[in-house]
Design an enzyme around this catalytic site. Sequence first.
Site, PDB file in Angstrom:
ATOM      1  N   ARG A  75       0.843  -1.202   0.000  1.00  0.00           N
ATOM      2  CA  ARG A  75       0.000   0.000   0.000  1.00  0.00           C
ATOM      3  C   ARG A  75       0.877   1.252   0.000  1.00  0.00           C
ATOM      4  O   ARG A  75       1.420   1.633   1.043  1.00  0.00           O
ATOM      5  CB  ARG A  75      -0.906  -0.008   1.218  1.00  0.00           C
ATOM      6  CG  ARG A  75      -1.801   1.185   1.388  1.00  0.00           C
ATOM      7  CD  ARG A  75      -2.827   1.315   0.295  1.00  0.00           C
ATOM      8  NE  ARG A  75      -3.846   0.272   0.411  1.00  0.00           N
ATOM      9  CZ  ARG A  75      -4.744   0.060  -0.539  1.00  0.00           C
ATOM     10  NH1 ARG A  75      -4.746   0.776  -1.653  1.00  0.00           N
ATOM     11  NH2 ARG A  75      -5.640  -0.911  -0.392  1.00  0.00           N
ATOM     12  N   ARG A 101       0.995  -6.869  -9.683  1.00  0.00           N
ATOM     13  CA  ARG A 101       1.467  -6.177  -8.481  1.00  0.00           C
ATOM     14  C   ARG A 101       1.617  -7.119  -7.293  1.00  0.00           C
ATOM     15  O   ARG A 101       2.155  -6.728  -6.252  1.00  0.00           O
ATOM     16  CB  ARG A 101       0.544  -5.007  -8.119  1.00  0.00           C
ATOM     17  CG  ARG A 101      -0.870  -5.385  -7.735  1.00  0.00           C
ATOM     18  CD  ARG A 101      -1.670  -4.176  -7.294  1.00  0.00           C
ATOM     19  NE  ARG A 101      -3.037  -4.537  -6.930  1.00  0.00           N
ATOM     20  CZ  ARG A 101      -3.844  -3.758  -6.217  1.00  0.00           C
ATOM     21  NH1 ARG A 101      -3.430  -2.595  -5.752  1.00  0.00           N
ATOM     22  NH2 ARG A 101      -5.073  -4.151  -5.947  1.00  0.00           N
ATOM     23  N   HIS A 170       0.375   3.390 -10.593  1.00  0.00           N
ATOM     24  CA  HIS A 170      -0.571   3.885  -9.582  1.00  0.00           C
ATOM     25  C   HIS A 170       0.188   4.635  -8.473  1.00  0.00           C
ATOM     26  O   HIS A 170       0.140   4.287  -7.304  1.00  0.00           O
ATOM     27  CB  HIS A 170      -1.301   2.665  -9.024  1.00  0.00           C
ATOM     28  CG  HIS A 170      -2.532   2.914  -8.220  1.00  0.00           C
ATOM     29  ND1 HIS A 170      -2.546   3.716  -7.119  1.00  0.00           N
ATOM     30  CD2 HIS A 170      -3.786   2.432  -8.364  1.00  0.00           C
ATOM     31  CE1 HIS A 170      -3.757   3.706  -6.601  1.00  0.00           C
ATOM     32  NE2 HIS A 170      -4.538   2.946  -7.335  1.00  0.00           N
ATOM     33  N   ASP A 214     -12.196   9.983  -6.883  1.00  0.00           N
ATOM     34  CA  ASP A 214     -11.788   8.808  -7.653  1.00  0.00           C
ATOM     35  C   ASP A 214     -12.219   9.069  -9.096  1.00  0.00           C
ATOM     36  O   ASP A 214     -13.372   8.853  -9.450  1.00  0.00           O
ATOM     37  CB  ASP A 214     -12.464   7.554  -7.082  1.00  0.00           C
ATOM     38  CG  ASP A 214     -11.840   6.273  -7.606  1.00  0.00           C
ATOM     39  OD1 ASP A 214     -12.216   5.195  -7.111  1.00  0.00           O
ATOM     40  OD2 ASP A 214     -10.995   6.370  -8.513  1.00  0.00           O
ATOM     41  N   GLU A 273      -2.099   8.855 -11.493  1.00  0.00           N
ATOM     42  CA  GLU A 273      -1.711   7.611 -12.153  1.00  0.00           C
ATOM     43  C   GLU A 273      -1.614   7.753 -13.670  1.00  0.00           C
ATOM     44  O   GLU A 273      -2.626   7.987 -14.343  1.00  0.00           O
ATOM     45  CB  GLU A 273      -2.730   6.534 -11.770  1.00  0.00           C
ATOM     46  CG  GLU A 273      -2.921   6.438 -10.248  1.00  0.00           C
ATOM     47  CD  GLU A 273      -4.144   5.666  -9.828  1.00  0.00           C
ATOM     48  OE1 GLU A 273      -4.747   6.006  -8.791  1.00  0.00           O
ATOM     49  OE2 GLU A 273      -4.531   4.731 -10.568  1.00  0.00           O
TER      50      GLU A 273
HETATM   51  O1  TA6 Z   1      -6.818   4.251  -8.597  1.00  0.00           O
HETATM   52  C1  TA6 Z   1      -7.932   4.467  -7.866  1.00  0.00           C
HETATM   53  C2  TA6 Z   1      -8.540   3.135  -7.443  1.00  0.00           C
HETATM   54  O2  TA6 Z   1      -8.928   2.406  -8.550  1.00  0.00           O
HETATM   55  C3  TA6 Z   1      -9.669   3.372  -6.447  1.00  0.00           C
HETATM   56  O3  TA6 Z   1     -10.897   3.007  -6.969  1.00  0.00           O
HETATM   57  C4  TA6 Z   1      -9.264   2.576  -5.212  1.00  0.00           C
HETATM   58  O4  TA6 Z   1      -9.849   1.366  -5.157  1.00  0.00           O
HETATM   59  C5  TA6 Z   1      -7.755   2.497  -5.376  1.00  0.00           C
HETATM   60  O5  TA6 Z   1      -7.545   2.355  -6.741  1.00  0.00           O
HETATM   61  C6  TA6 Z   1      -7.026   1.465  -4.568  1.00  0.00           C
HETATM   62  O6  TA6 Z   1      -7.251   0.191  -5.026  1.00  0.00           O
HETATM   63  P1  TA6 Z   1      -6.671  -1.059  -4.195  1.00  0.00           P
HETATM   64  O7  TA6 Z   1      -7.092  -2.270  -4.979  1.00  0.00           O
HETATM   65  O8  TA6 Z   1      -5.167  -0.904  -4.161  1.00  0.00           O
HETATM   66  O9  TA6 Z   1      -7.258  -0.997  -2.822  1.00  0.00           O
END
Ligand code: TA6
Length: 301
Positions: A75, A101, A170, A214, A273
């Site tokens: 994270r 990932r 991301h 988002d 991103e």
């Molecule tokens: O990039 C934004 C997003 O797609 C959000 O919708 C949110 O879910 C975030 O990614 C994080 O995703 P994750 O699967 O890492 O919890």
Amino acid sequence: MGTGCAQAVRQLEIPAAATVVEGNGGLQKVCIASPQVDGEIELHGAHITSWKPAGRDEVLFLSSQSRWDEGHAIRGGIPICFPWFGGKADDPKAPAHGFVRTKSWQLESIAQAEDGITVGMFLESDEDTKRWWPADFHLAYRVTFASELSLELVVTNTGKNILRFEEALHTYHRVGNILNTRVGGLHAVDYIDKTDSNRKKSQQGEIAIASETDRVYLNTRSPIELEDPVLRRRTRVAKENSCTTVVWNPWVQKAHALSDFADDEWIQMICIETSNVSEFAVDLAPGRQHKMRAVVRVVDF
Ligand code: TA6
């Protein structure tokens, strides 16, 4: 990792500049430490977890609650989303943001670059990837840690059929306080608002974060500029072969709902991103390559 493999990895090291060590959760990472730059990239997910150009504080956000184990995404830092973004349209059981990932990548090269270090990693289709996505591909990632952070994700279609994929770098940017942060470079760009039933809207002026955000900005190749008056810095992200930019902040509730994210960490981060997602997914013919690039640079405010 077998002894032969460990030796092969060791042979790639550059003494006193780039070494392969065991980090959190016993995961292997390349640690960059040079007069120009410090940085870290995990073999797990080819995941950059730190970048500090000389004279600057950490640029990337990393959650204090992140998981560090096979099968889970880290994270923070820069996760790579591929070959789909978000949920998989035709399979709700498939892992969010694809499978690369959460897989261990192969370390291919470590090289001295002009004012930094370039690390190369790759991942190829195998039985495990074909469980989710019946395609033949080679994925290469070249990262240069220097006064700029240069990222290049190269997809090669090694199969006989056209590949359709989404991709995203991301990136979690560390900010002083999200309430004072502004994002420029997306004025008059249409976006899909994922917090409002995917309604299509148009951005007016800079982005100020005042609630869960988002958004998928569409058909944009422009560089973005992240203004942070608290950390007194401006971060510029330029890109190539990327037609979408995603902007995300979980805000209070979503932050609370995430098990690998501390409740108050939404204040210290924003994801911007470089991507090709949604209606800008890429179609790649057999034998062809697609290269998406991003270059991140930090300047004084
Ligand atoms: O990039 C934004 C997003 O797609 C959000 O919708 C949110 O879910 C975030 O990614 C994080 O995703 P994750 O699967 O890492 O919890």
